[in-house]
Scaffold this active site. Structure first.
Site, PDB file in Angstrom:
ATOM      1  N   TYR A   1     -16.572   8.410  -5.848  1.00  0.00           N
ATOM      2  CA  TYR A   1     -16.744   9.047  -7.163  1.00  0.00           C
ATOM      3  C   TYR A   1     -17.124   8.067  -8.280  1.00  0.00           C
ATOM      4  CZ  TYR A   1     -15.295  13.705  -5.539  1.00  0.00           C
ATOM      5  OH  TYR A   1     -15.220  14.930  -4.913  1.00  0.00           O
TER       6      TYR A   1
ATOM      7  N   SER B   1     -10.670   8.110  -7.460  1.00  0.00           N
ATOM      8  CA  SER B   1     -12.036   8.147  -8.056  1.00  0.00           C
ATOM      9  C   SER B   1     -12.789   6.819  -8.023  1.00  0.00           C
ATOM     10  CB  SER B   1     -12.011   8.642  -9.515  1.00  0.00           C
ATOM     11  OG  SER B   1     -11.926  10.038  -9.593  1.00  0.00           O
ATOM     12  N   THR B   2     -12.146   5.738  -7.525  1.00  0.00           N
ATOM     13  CA  THR B   2     -12.812   4.428  -7.638  1.00  0.00           C
ATOM     14  C   THR B   2     -13.694   4.069  -6.437  1.00  0.00           C
ATOM     15  OG1 THR B   2     -11.001   3.144  -6.647  1.00  0.00           O
ATOM     16  CG2 THR B   2     -10.901   3.540  -9.031  1.00  0.00           C
ATOM     17  N   GLY B   3     -13.870   5.029  -5.515  1.00  0.00           N
ATOM     18  CA  GLY B   3     -14.747   4.795  -4.371  1.00  0.00           C
ATOM     19  C   GLY B   3     -16.018   5.611  -4.533  1.00  0.00           C
TER      20      GLY B   3
ATOM     21  N   ASP C   1      -9.645  10.108   1.964  1.00  0.00           N
ATOM     22  CA  ASP C   1      -9.493  11.500   2.428  1.00  0.00           C
ATOM     23  C   ASP C   1      -9.743  11.577   3.939  1.00  0.00           C
ATOM     24  OD1 ASP C   1      -9.235  14.242   2.332  1.00  0.00           O
ATOM     25  OD2 ASP C   1     -11.120  14.625   1.307  1.00  0.00           O
TER      26      ASP C   1
ATOM     27  N   GLY D   1     -13.939   8.231   2.827  1.00  0.00           N
ATOM     28  CA  GLY D   1     -12.976   7.397   2.115  1.00  0.00           C
ATOM     29  C   GLY D   1     -11.538   7.618   2.555  1.00  0.00           C
TER      30      GLY D   1
ATOM     31  N   ASP E   1      -3.358   0.108   3.698  1.00  0.00           N
ATOM     32  CA  ASP E   1      -3.814   1.440   4.093  1.00  0.00           C
ATOM     33  C   ASP E   1      -2.707   2.455   3.783  1.00  0.00           C
ATOM     34  OD1 ASP E   1      -4.527   3.719   5.477  1.00  0.00           O
ATOM     35  OD2 ASP E   1      -4.914   2.688   7.379  1.00  0.00           O
ATOM     36  N   ILE E   2      -3.010   3.416   2.946  1.00  0.00           N
ATOM     37  CA  ILE E   2      -1.989   4.380   2.497  1.00  0.00           C
ATOM     38  C   ILE E   2      -1.507   5.271   3.644  1.00  0.00           C
ATOM     39  CG2 ILE E   2      -3.508   6.276   1.755  1.00  0.00           C
ATOM     40  CD1 ILE E   2      -1.770   6.349  -0.860  1.00  0.00           C
TER      41      ILE E   2
HETATM   42  N1  AR6 Z   1      -5.823   3.639   2.029  1.00  0.00           N
HETATM   43  C1  AR6 Z   1      -5.804   3.437   0.688  1.00  0.00           C
HETATM   44  N2  AR6 Z   1      -6.916   3.432  -0.087  1.00  0.00           N
HETATM   45  C2  AR6 Z   1      -8.099   3.654   0.541  1.00  0.00           C
HETATM   46  C3  AR6 Z   1      -8.206   3.877   1.932  1.00  0.00           C
HETATM   47  C4  AR6 Z   1      -6.994   3.877   2.694  1.00  0.00           C
HETATM   48  N3  AR6 Z   1      -6.976   4.094   4.005  1.00  0.00           N
HETATM   49  N4  AR6 Z   1      -9.521   4.043   2.228  1.00  0.00           N
HETATM   50  C5  AR6 Z   1     -10.218   3.915   1.075  1.00  0.00           C
HETATM   51  N5  AR6 Z   1      -9.359   3.665   0.054  1.00  0.00           N
HETATM   52  P1  AR6 Z   1     -12.545   7.280  -2.146  1.00  0.00           P
HETATM   53  P2  AR6 Z   1     -12.888   8.932  -4.570  1.00  0.00           P
HETATM   54  C6  AR6 Z   1      -9.623   3.454  -1.381  1.00  0.00           C
HETATM   55  O1  AR6 Z   1     -14.017   7.141  -1.986  1.00  0.00           O
HETATM   56  O2  AR6 Z   1     -13.659   7.862  -5.221  1.00  0.00           O
HETATM   57  C7  AR6 Z   1     -14.045  11.650  -0.278  1.00  0.00           C
HETATM   58  O3  AR6 Z   1     -15.167  11.964   0.498  1.00  0.00           O
HETATM   59  C8  AR6 Z   1     -10.988   2.943  -1.776  1.00  0.00           C
HETATM   60  O4  AR6 Z   1     -11.037   1.523  -1.666  1.00  0.00           O
HETATM   61  O5  AR6 Z   1     -11.721   7.532  -0.954  1.00  0.00           O
HETATM   62  O6  AR6 Z   1     -11.805   9.617  -5.348  1.00  0.00           O
HETATM   63  C9  AR6 Z   1     -13.368  12.905  -0.848  1.00  0.00           C
HETATM   64  O7  AR6 Z   1     -13.426  13.980   0.055  1.00  0.00           O
HETATM   65  C10 AR6 Z   1     -11.063   3.386  -3.236  1.00  0.00           C
HETATM   66  O8  AR6 Z   1     -10.538   2.387  -4.100  1.00  0.00           O
HETATM   67  O9  AR6 Z   1     -12.193   8.495  -3.197  1.00  0.00           O
HETATM   68  C11 AR6 Z   1     -14.178  13.148  -2.078  1.00  0.00           C
HETATM   69  O10 AR6 Z   1     -15.365  13.856  -1.790  1.00  0.00           O
HETATM   70  C12 AR6 Z   1     -10.128   4.597  -3.303  1.00  0.00           C
HETATM   71  O11 AR6 Z   1      -9.500   4.698  -2.029  1.00  0.00           O
HETATM   72  C13 AR6 Z   1     -14.519  11.761  -2.576  1.00  0.00           C
HETATM   73  O12 AR6 Z   1     -14.489  10.923  -1.418  1.00  0.00           O
HETATM   74  C14 AR6 Z   1     -10.822   5.900  -3.605  1.00  0.00           C
HETATM   75  O13 AR6 Z   1     -12.050   5.969  -2.911  1.00  0.00           O
HETATM   76  C15 AR6 Z   1     -13.499  11.232  -3.564  1.00  0.00           C
HETATM   77  O14 AR6 Z   1     -13.947  10.020  -4.088  1.00  0.00           O
END
Ligand code: AR6
Length: 177
Positions: A130, A126-128, A39, A37, A15-16
């Site tokens: 998005y 972007s890998t969640g 964020d 996610g 967890d970052i």
């Molecule tokens: N620590 C590290 N990585 C994480 C954590 C964490 N606590 N939680 C999730 N991830 P995403 P995106 C990983 O969806 O695809 C938001 O609503 C997760 O496994 O967080 O860039 C924003 O406001 C994945 O591999 O971001 C935007 O609207 C990675 O973080 C949108 O999502 C990115 O997944 C951005 O989408």
């Protein structure tokens, strides 16, 4: 944590929001006002001070375009700063996604360097939500960070923080460990 690539790139599973370093990067959206996610997790752990600083940036410059980055305080997080970048939404790959994702890494690191920050942790942008294919995103991330570190003299360490098993395995394989 394993040291990789010329001792400047590390890989961490977890967890970052728990990572203590000069800056963690947030995979934000262009409103800068939070979301799901990573964020959502960052805003929850950081508390209201982070949102307040995001609003200040938003009022000053009107949000953050895709591929660009902004820096704020980190509130209650163990990191000193949060760098917010906005990854591209995956639309099949022919809409400039690769170059925009690359810009996220390069612009975040430039901002870190300009602010004298030596250690930076990235999520897998972007890998969640998005939808960027994880294998393709991993290749772009590692190559952009390598390219940046080859010419920068301020940033000393970059940590890729992988939250899910699939990303962690891909990074391990890609980096060769
Ligand atoms: N620590 C590290 N990585 C994480 C954590 C964490 N606590 N939680 C999730 N991830 P995403 P995106 C990983 O969806 O695809 C938001 O609503 C997760 O496994 O967080 O860039 C924003 O406001 C994945 O591999 O971001 C935007 O609207 C990675 O973080 C949108 O999502 C990115 O997944 C951005 O989408």
């Amino acid at each position: 944590m394993k040291k990789l690539l010329a001792d400047k790139i590390s890989l961490l599973k977890g967890d970052i929001t728990k990572v203590k370093c000069d800056a963690i990067v947030n995979a934000a959206n262009s409103s800068l006002l939070g979301g799901g996610g990573v964020d959502g997790a960052i805003h929850r752990q950081a508390g209201p001070e982070l949102l307040e600083d995001c609003r200040r940036v938003r009022n000053a410059q009107g949000g953050c375009p895709t591929g660009k980055a902004v820096i704020t305080v980190a509130g209650k997080l163990p990191a000193k700063y949060v760098i917010h970048t906005v990854g591209p939404v995956w639309r099949g790959g022919a809409s400039g996604e690769e170059s925009l994702l690359r810009d996220c890494y390069l612009n975040s690191l430039s901002l870190a360097s300009e602010n004298g920050l030596e250690t930076v942790a990235f999520p897998n942008i972007s890998t969640g939500i998005y939808g960027y294919p994880k294998d393709k995103a991993c290749a772009v991330a590692v190559s952009a960070v390598n390219e940046f570190l080859a010419s920068d003299t301020i940033v000393k360490e970059v940590v890729f923080v992988c939250f899910d098993d699939e990303n962690f395995r891909l990074y391990q394989d890609f980096i060769g460990n």
